[in-house]
Design an enzyme around this catalytic site. Structure first.
Site, PDB file in Angstrom:
ATOM      1  N   ARG A 101     -28.066  27.842  43.338  1.00  0.00           N
ATOM      2  CA  ARG A 101     -29.326  27.274  42.847  1.00  0.00           C
ATOM      3  C   ARG A 101     -29.252  26.911  41.370  1.00  0.00           C
ATOM      4  O   ARG A 101     -29.959  26.023  40.911  1.00  0.00           O
ATOM      5  CB  ARG A 101     -30.494  28.225  43.156  1.00  0.00           C
ATOM      6  CG  ARG A 101     -30.815  28.233  44.660  1.00  0.00           C
ATOM      7  CD  ARG A 101     -31.824  29.291  45.035  1.00  0.00           C
ATOM      8  NE  ARG A 101     -31.371  30.639  44.799  1.00  0.00           N
ATOM      9  CZ  ARG A 101     -30.647  31.377  45.650  1.00  0.00           C
ATOM     10  NH1 ARG A 101     -30.307  30.866  46.822  1.00  0.00           N
ATOM     11  NH2 ARG A 101     -30.280  32.589  45.348  1.00  0.00           N
ATOM     12  N   GLU A 150     -24.385  44.371  43.249  1.00  0.00           N
ATOM     13  CA  GLU A 150     -25.088  45.598  43.615  1.00  0.00           C
ATOM     14  C   GLU A 150     -24.177  46.533  44.413  1.00  0.00           C
ATOM     15  O   GLU A 150     -24.244  47.741  44.291  1.00  0.00           O
ATOM     16  CB  GLU A 150     -26.322  45.225  44.441  1.00  0.00           C
ATOM     17  CG  GLU A 150     -27.348  46.326  44.516  1.00  0.00           C
ATOM     18  CD  GLU A 150     -28.634  45.865  45.177  1.00  0.00           C
ATOM     19  OE1 GLU A 150     -29.366  46.743  45.637  1.00  0.00           O
ATOM     20  OE2 GLU A 150     -28.890  44.648  45.230  1.00  0.00           O
TER      21      GLU A 150
END
Length: 179
Positions: free
Chosen positions: A62, A99
């Site tokens: 994006r 993460e």
């Protein structure tokens, strides 16, 4: 209604994606709304209008959409920062924290010349691992990272603070609590 409130209304929230307990902030609805997309790009570039910006670096995927529009607005070149193995020419690469582990990103070694002023763009800053890696990658080849810009900040996760601690000004257009 503020610009941030107006733009926030164009972001779709998807609960329990990609896993239970997560609220995914989907900017495709903002991108699909011509007025909201234009306002977001204008707001991202506003502090640097009239400044010398040589390149805008966008983080896959994006960040490519937003970065291309921002580069156009500030009359700068665009540099894609991609996942490992996607670029055809000589690259520089860096590992960065996710993460749940590590990944690698890369850019063409000749995409930015030493001393060029670069703005980093992506849609969202959360933990900051990807953005931190991108800043280090840009600095590794001699770029001056003027700022990092994001539509959405999730301040509870600390990513924007991490970039500010690296002496990178951070511009975000809206915040959401949680993750």
């Amino acid at each position: 209604m503020t610009i941030a409130d107006d733009l926030k209304a164009s972001v779709r929230a998807i609960r329990d994606y990609p896993k239970p307990g997560i609220i995914f902030r989907d900017i495709t609805t903002l991108l699909g709304d011509a007025r909201a997309f234009r306002r977001a790009v204008d707001q991202l570039v506003q502090p640097w209008a009239g400044s010398k910006i040589d390149k805008v670096a966008g983080i896959e995927a994006r960040g490519f959409i937003l970065g291309g529009a921002v580069a156009h607005q500030v009359s700068a070149g665009f540099v894609p920062i991609r996942k490992k193995g996607k670029l055809p020419h000589t690259t520089v690469r860096i590992a960065y924290s996710l993460e749940y582990g590590l990944d690698e990103m890369e850019m063409h070694a000749d995409a930015v010349k030493p001393g060029e002023r670069v703005i980093l763009i992506d849609d969202l800053i959360a933990t900051g691992g990807t953005a931190e890696g991108a800043v280090k990658l840009l600095r590794q080849i001699g770029a001056e990272v003027v700022a990092a810009c994001f539509i959405i900040d999730l301040p509870d996760l600390g990513g924007a603070a991490k970039l500010r601690a690296m002496d990178v000004p951070v511009r975000t257009l809206m915040e959401f609590d949680g993750h």
